[in-house]
Motif scaffolding. Structure first.
Motif, PDB file in Angstrom:
ATOM      1  N   LYS A  12       4.117  -8.116  -2.406  1.00  0.00           N
ATOM      2  CA  LYS A  12       2.573  -8.268  -2.370  1.00  0.00           C
ATOM      3  C   LYS A  12       2.239  -8.879  -3.618  1.00  0.00           C
ATOM      4  CE  LYS A  12      -0.387  -4.644  -2.772  1.00  0.00           C
ATOM      5  NZ  LYS A  12      -0.908  -3.398  -2.144  1.00  0.00           N
ATOM      6  N   GLU A  43      -3.415  -9.489  -1.756  1.00  0.00           N
ATOM      7  CA  GLU A  43      -4.394  -8.309  -2.241  1.00  0.00           C
ATOM      8  C   GLU A  43      -5.609  -9.062  -2.809  1.00  0.00           C
ATOM      9  OE1 GLU A  43      -5.645  -5.224  -2.924  1.00  0.00           O
ATOM     10  OE2 GLU A  43      -4.136  -4.381  -3.958  1.00  0.00           O
ATOM     11  N   TYR A  51      -8.354  -6.909  -3.604  1.00  0.00           N
ATOM     12  CA  TYR A  51      -8.707  -5.958  -4.443  1.00  0.00           C
ATOM     13  C   TYR A  51     -10.398  -5.881  -4.782  1.00  0.00           C
ATOM     14  CZ  TYR A  51      -8.532  -1.724  -7.893  1.00  0.00           C
ATOM     15  OH  TYR A  51      -8.823  -0.437  -8.299  1.00  0.00           O
ATOM     16  N   GLU A  53      -5.404  -7.653   2.046  1.00  0.00           N
ATOM     17  CA  GLU A  53      -5.896  -6.250   1.519  1.00  0.00           C
ATOM     18  C   GLU A  53      -7.348  -6.384   0.774  1.00  0.00           C
ATOM     19  OE1 GLU A  53      -2.828  -4.177  -0.296  1.00  0.00           O
ATOM     20  OE2 GLU A  53      -3.933  -2.775  -1.309  1.00  0.00           O
ATOM     21  N   GLU A  54      -8.147  -5.284   1.132  1.00  0.00           N
ATOM     22  CA  GLU A  54      -9.390  -5.142   0.657  1.00  0.00           C
ATOM     23  C   GLU A  54     -10.048  -6.285   0.310  1.00  0.00           C
ATOM     24  OE1 GLU A  54      -8.648  -1.992  -2.622  1.00  0.00           O
ATOM     25  OE2 GLU A  54      -9.981  -0.866  -1.287  1.00  0.00           O
ATOM     26  N   GLU A  62      -7.300   2.497   0.269  1.00  0.00           N
ATOM     27  CA  GLU A  62      -7.068   2.784  -0.999  1.00  0.00           C
ATOM     28  C   GLU A  62      -8.455   3.545  -1.758  1.00  0.00           C
ATOM     29  OE1 GLU A  62      -5.227  -0.780  -2.785  1.00  0.00           O
ATOM     30  OE2 GLU A  62      -6.069   0.373  -4.736  1.00  0.00           O
ATOM     31  N   HIS A 114      -1.127   3.493  -0.320  1.00  0.00           N
ATOM     32  CA  HIS A 114      -1.127   2.772  -1.631  1.00  0.00           C
ATOM     33  C   HIS A 114      -0.455   3.407  -2.448  1.00  0.00           C
ATOM     34  CE1 HIS A 114      -3.228   2.608  -5.749  1.00  0.00           C
ATOM     35  NE2 HIS A 114      -3.161   1.369  -5.588  1.00  0.00           N
TER      36      HIS A 114
HETATM   37 MG   LIG Z   1      -4.556  -2.437  -3.236  1.00  0.00          MG
END
Ligand SMILES: [Mg+2]
Ligand SMILES: O=C(O)C(=O)C[C@@H](O)CO
Length: 390
Positions: free
Chosen positions: A177, A214, A216, A240-241, A266, A316
């Protein structure tokens, strides 16, 4: 068996840290005018360690990494009186007792993280008291070993990212990742830099290795909609996110938009939170963290829900509280693994506080069939590098 004492301590790292770099990882603060310290919102340089003692001498260890001093205060002032003199095997009753007693101000965030820590300790006690690893209490071994993905690759110089990616290949990982460094405020130049970093990592790992991306929570819906078609050619395992955790409709819209699976969770809590995500088709991969979501008791329920929706659960963080659930759940195909290194964002602190987390071999970890409980002990190697608050 009765609980006789709950001891919550905060371990604050005072040792050497890797200094923050600009554009290290996109995050929710990026969109405000004050960028300040770009790593600030996801730095965890403290951890709450909870030891739950019983009248039979069995001690369970739990942990929580969100807002550790506040988590400790919640445990000391609110949760401890609710579990003292109770039987740790009454985990569902105790979970409901903690959840319902704090409902007016708890539910999500640090209150649920504090509940998680006690719950994890209760499962550790149950394992130790019965002489079984926690995964055996949750259903047993559903896979020979757990495949892991190496999770770091923060945004730095592209040559350095390529060298790092190569190290994971040399170590045998089949999935990695990486983090984006740029978001909406960085305009087309930042967009190009994001794409260049994905191309650089893909070039090193080839087409037969999974690549996770990712954000975040550092993007927004509009930016993510523009990025997704450009990312498709890199065939990521997931994005992701991409938006903040509260924008559930945004997740659902993005998840419908392309073939790239959208992942998240997460920063979500309890089976109620995940029912909402699943009902809306908001995520194609669930990523709760057991030490936030409501502990093993809540995570186990979410696993059942995810199985019914055919959505995989890839928690996570690695760490024992997650590994035991992954091992015992067919809906969990793999684990995250944070490579051990100097203290940077703080995910690494787990290795400085605890001993017992397994090390991946050729990209897999295994859990010991004969080690009761979670298999973690408190390390005394780095104690002098922590400020410990009793
Ligand atoms: Mg994450
Ligand atoms: O590992 C993740 O999924 C995270 O979000 C970790 C966080 O510390 C930012 O990289």
């Amino acid at each position: 068996m009765k609980i006789t004492q709950v001891r919550a301590r905060v371990f604050e790292w005072k040792g050497k840290t890797v200094p923050p770099q600009a554009h290290f990882c996109s995050n929710a603060m990026d969109q405000l005018w004050d960028r300040g310290d770009s790593m600030g919102t996801f730095r965890f340089h403290g951890w709450t360690v909870v030891e739950v003692e019983t009248d039979e001498g069995v001690v369970g260890i739990g942990n929580v990494a969100l807002a550790p001093r506040i988590a400790k205060a919640i445990i000391d002032q609110y949760l401890t009186p609710l579990v003292l003199n109770q039987d740790p095997f009454d985990y569902e009753y105790l979970w409901q007792r903690m959840y319902r007693s704090t409902l007016a101000w708890g539910r999500k965030g640090v209150a649920m993280a504090a509940i998680s820590a006690i719950d994890i300790a209760l499962w550790d006690i149950m394992g130790k008291a019965t002489g079984r690893p926690v995964f055996k209490l949750l259903g047993g071994r559903t896979k020979e070993k757990i495949p892991c993905y190496a999770s770091k690759l923060y945004r730095t110089d592209l040559d350095e990212m390529q060298r790092e990616a190569q190290r994971y290949m040399d170590q045998g990982f089949k999935a990695v990742k990486m983090r984006f460094g740029y978001g909406p405020k960085d305009g087309p130049v930042g967009m190009r830099k994001n794409l260049d970093s994905v191309a650089a990592v893909r070039e090193v790992i080839g087409d037969d290795v999974d690549l996770m991306l990712e954000c975040y929570m550092g993007w927004n819906l509009e930016y993510a909609k523009r990025m997704l078609p450009k990312l498709e050619k890199f065939e990521p395992r997931w994005l992701e996110e991409p938006v903040i955790a509260d924008d559930i409709d945004g997740y659902a819209e993005l998840n419908r938009l392309t073939n790239i699976p959208i992942s998240g969770g997460e920063h979500e809590f309890t089976s109620y939170g995940f029912r909402q995500l699943l009902d809306k088709g908001a995520v194609s991969v669930i990523q709760y963290d057991t030490n936030r979501v409501g502990g093993i008791t809540a995570a186990h329920k979410i696993n059942a829900l995810a199985e019914a929706y055919s959505v995989p659960v890839i928690p996570h963080a690695g760490q024992m509280h997650n590994y035991h659930l992954t091992m015992s759940t067919l809906a969990s195909p793999m684990s995250e693994y944070f490579p051990v290194h100097d203290v940077e964002v703080g995910n690494e602190l787990f290795y400085y506080i605890f001993e017992g987390d397994p090390e991946p071999v050729n990209g897999f970890i295994d859990l010991d069939e004969h080690l009761p409980g979670l298999g973690l002990t408190l390390s005394d190697k780095y104690l002098d590098q922590f400020n410990i608050i009793e």
